[in-house]
Design an enzyme around this catalytic site. Structure first.
Site, PDB file in Angstrom:
ATOM      1  N   LYS A  11       1.077  -1.350  -0.125  1.00  0.00           N
ATOM      2  CA  LYS A  11      -0.029  -0.093  -0.141  1.00  0.00           C
ATOM      3  C   LYS A  11       1.249   1.333   0.445  1.00  0.00           C
ATOM      4  O   LYS A  11       2.301   1.015   0.619  1.00  0.00           O
ATOM      5  CB  LYS A  11      -0.575  -0.176   1.960  1.00  0.00           C
ATOM      6  CG  LYS A  11      -1.816  -1.032   1.392  1.00  0.00           C
ATOM      7  CD  LYS A  11      -2.881  -1.669   2.266  1.00  0.00           C
ATOM      8  CE  LYS A  11      -4.210  -2.489   2.263  1.00  0.00           C
ATOM      9  NZ  LYS A  11      -5.650  -2.391   2.996  1.00  0.00           N
ATOM     10  N   TYR A  51     -12.451  -2.165  -4.580  1.00  0.00           N
ATOM     11  CA  TYR A  51     -12.802  -1.954  -3.035  1.00  0.00           C
ATOM     12  C   TYR A  51     -13.933  -1.742  -2.959  1.00  0.00           C
ATOM     13  O   TYR A  51     -14.685  -2.281  -1.946  1.00  0.00           O
ATOM     14  CB  TYR A  51     -12.555  -1.397  -2.175  1.00  0.00           C
ATOM     15  CG  TYR A  51     -10.512  -1.987  -1.476  1.00  0.00           C
ATOM     16  CD1 TYR A  51     -10.291  -3.020  -0.544  1.00  0.00           C
ATOM     17  CD2 TYR A  51     -10.195  -0.283  -1.938  1.00  0.00           C
ATOM     18  CE1 TYR A  51      -9.163  -3.101  -0.269  1.00  0.00           C
ATOM     19  CE2 TYR A  51      -8.606  -1.392  -1.400  1.00  0.00           C
ATOM     20  CZ  TYR A  51      -8.914  -1.999  -0.591  1.00  0.00           C
ATOM     21  OH  TYR A  51      -6.768  -2.868  -0.535  1.00  0.00           O
ATOM     22  N   ARG A 104       1.907  -6.481   9.639  1.00  0.00           N
ATOM     23  CA  ARG A 104       1.418  -5.303  10.065  1.00  0.00           C
ATOM     24  C   ARG A 104       1.803  -5.358  11.658  1.00  0.00           C
ATOM     25  O   ARG A 104       2.398  -4.297  11.841  1.00  0.00           O
ATOM     26  CB  ARG A 104      -0.156  -5.610  10.191  1.00  0.00           C
ATOM     27  CG  ARG A 104      -0.759  -5.284   8.564  1.00  0.00           C
ATOM     28  CD  ARG A 104      -1.547  -6.346   8.359  1.00  0.00           C
ATOM     29  NE  ARG A 104      -2.680  -6.366   7.070  1.00  0.00           N
ATOM     30  CZ  ARG A 104      -3.906  -6.557   6.428  1.00  0.00           C
ATOM     31  NH1 ARG A 104      -4.091  -7.885   7.253  1.00  0.00           N
ATOM     32  NH2 ARG A 104      -4.321  -6.327   5.788  1.00  0.00           N
ATOM     33  N   ASN A 114      -2.064  -0.031   7.032  1.00  0.00           N
ATOM     34  CA  ASN A 114      -1.506  -1.369   7.117  1.00  0.00           C
ATOM     35  C   ASN A 114      -1.012  -2.077   6.217  1.00  0.00           C
ATOM     36  O   ASN A 114      -0.151  -3.458   6.182  1.00  0.00           O
ATOM     37  CB  ASN A 114      -2.795  -2.289   7.396  1.00  0.00           C
ATOM     38  CG  ASN A 114      -3.779  -2.861   6.348  1.00  0.00           C
ATOM     39  OD1 ASN A 114      -3.674  -2.028   5.103  1.00  0.00           O
ATOM     40  ND2 ASN A 114      -4.471  -3.221   7.246  1.00  0.00           N
ATOM     41  N   HIS A 117      -1.979  -5.838   1.542  1.00  0.00           N
ATOM     42  CA  HIS A 117      -3.730  -6.415   1.602  1.00  0.00           C
ATOM     43  C   HIS A 117      -2.969  -8.110   0.917  1.00  0.00           C
ATOM     44  O   HIS A 117      -2.513  -8.062  -0.231  1.00  0.00           O
ATOM     45  CB  HIS A 117      -4.510  -5.593   0.049  1.00  0.00           C
ATOM     46  CG  HIS A 117      -5.403  -6.463  -0.613  1.00  0.00           C
ATOM     47  ND1 HIS A 117      -6.783  -6.222   0.464  1.00  0.00           N
ATOM     48  CD2 HIS A 117      -6.227  -7.453  -1.282  1.00  0.00           C
ATOM     49  CE1 HIS A 117      -7.147  -7.191  -0.675  1.00  0.00           C
ATOM     50  NE2 HIS A 117      -7.123  -7.917  -0.796  1.00  0.00           N
ATOM     51  N   GLU A 128      -8.847 -10.789  -7.793  1.00  0.00           N
ATOM     52  CA  GLU A 128      -8.410  -9.659  -7.889  1.00  0.00           C
ATOM     53  C   GLU A 128      -6.883  -9.734  -8.397  1.00  0.00           C
ATOM     54  O   GLU A 128      -6.482  -8.932  -9.040  1.00  0.00           O
ATOM     55  CB  GLU A 128      -7.840  -9.123  -6.435  1.00  0.00           C
ATOM     56  CG  GLU A 128      -9.392  -9.814  -5.359  1.00  0.00           C
ATOM     57  CD  GLU A 128      -8.452  -9.295  -4.007  1.00  0.00           C
ATOM     58  OE1 GLU A 128      -9.879  -9.019  -3.538  1.00  0.00           O
ATOM     59  OE2 GLU A 128      -7.608  -9.561  -3.777  1.00  0.00           O
TER      60      GLU A 128
HETATM   61  P1  CMP Z   1      -7.450  -4.765   3.303  1.00  0.00           P
HETATM   62  O1  CMP Z   1      -7.254  -5.820   3.875  1.00  0.00           O
HETATM   63  O2  CMP Z   1      -6.852  -3.638   2.100  1.00  0.00           O
HETATM   64  O3  CMP Z   1      -9.212  -4.923   2.946  1.00  0.00           O
HETATM   65  C1  CMP Z   1     -10.293  -3.395   3.468  1.00  0.00           C
HETATM   66  C2  CMP Z   1      -9.151  -2.266   4.513  1.00  0.00           C
HETATM   67  O4  CMP Z   1      -9.844  -1.468   4.467  1.00  0.00           O
HETATM   68  C3  CMP Z   1      -8.039  -2.716   4.945  1.00  0.00           C
HETATM   69  O5  CMP Z   1      -6.886  -4.029   4.198  1.00  0.00           O
HETATM   70  C4  CMP Z   1      -7.961  -1.578   5.755  1.00  0.00           C
HETATM   71  O6  CMP Z   1      -6.322  -1.073   5.551  1.00  0.00           O
HETATM   72  C5  CMP Z   1      -9.055  -0.709   5.784  1.00  0.00           C
HETATM   73  N1  CMP Z   1      -9.787  -0.139   7.110  1.00  0.00           N
HETATM   74  C6  CMP Z   1      -9.687   0.537   7.562  1.00  0.00           C
HETATM   75  N2  CMP Z   1     -10.496   1.416   8.102  1.00  0.00           N
HETATM   76  C7  CMP Z   1     -11.073  -0.007   9.254  1.00  0.00           C
HETATM   77  C8  CMP Z   1     -11.927  -0.516  10.047  1.00  0.00           C
HETATM   78  N3  CMP Z   1     -12.257   0.102  10.540  1.00  0.00           N
HETATM   79  N4  CMP Z   1     -12.297  -2.060   9.775  1.00  0.00           N
HETATM   80  C9  CMP Z   1     -11.790  -2.267   8.756  1.00  0.00           C
HETATM   81  N5  CMP Z   1     -11.095  -2.378   7.559  1.00  0.00           N
HETATM   82  C10 CMP Z   1     -10.509  -1.010   7.482  1.00  0.00           C
END
Ligand code: CMP
Length: 140
Positions: A11, A51, A104, A114, A117, A128
């Site tokens: 990311k 997303y 992470r 984070n 993904h 994906e």
């Molecule tokens: P990812 O695995 O990329 O999938 C969705 C992303 O939403 C997740 O990682 C997080 O980085 C992001 N995200 C941001 N805020 C939240 C939240 N409150 N709960 C879950 N995912 C979140």
């Protein structure tokens, strides 16, 4: 045992902090092989499409804004049980809850920033991968 392919994104917080090599090192040490990789700057439409499953979530707008805030590196990872293995080495979505030694826990800044993904099912992995890669771009 079956060889699987899964999808990964490093990311914008990873590219901004010059951590892409550190992330790949952890993926490779976990037994995953990078069989496709490209650095891109996602458009808003791409991020919203990728997303889309989260579009009703309260954090959707911020998630999209973050994902287009800088370059990302999209990758296809291959290996035995690659989907689950990648989830394990990534650690929990919220770095505060991630196990020591995971990407992470060691590298992420927050639940939003984070660092990585990873696909959460083989079905989603296939979708994906196809979202970002042509078959000929994947060289196992
Ligand atoms: P990812 O695995 O990329 O999938 C969705 C992303 O939403 C997740 O990682 C997080 O980085 C992001 N995200 C941001 N805020 C939240 C939240 N409150 N709960 C879950 N995912 C979140």
């Amino acid at each position: 045992m079956t060889t699987e392919r899964t999808f990964s994104i490093m990311k914008p917080d990873a590219t901004r902090r010059n951590l892409t090599g550190a992330v790949v090192k952890m993926l490779e040490e976990a037994g995953l092989r990078v069989v496709a990789s490209k650095r891109i700057h996602m458009s808003r439409a791409q991020a919203e499409g990728f997303y889309a499953v989260h579009k009703e979530r309260p954090f959707f707008g911020e998630l999209v804004s973050f994902m287009i805030s800088g370059p990302v590196v999209v990758q296809v990872l291959e290996g035995e049980n690659a989907m689950a293995k990648n989830r394990e080495v990534m650690g929990a979505t919220n770095p505060a809850n991630a196990e020591p030694g995971t990407i992470r826990k060691e590298l992420a800044e927050s639940i939003e920033a984070n660092t990585v993904h990873g696909s959460d099912s083989l079905e989603n992995a296939a979708t994906e991968i196809a979202f970002f890669f042509q078959p000929e771009e994947i060289v196992g």
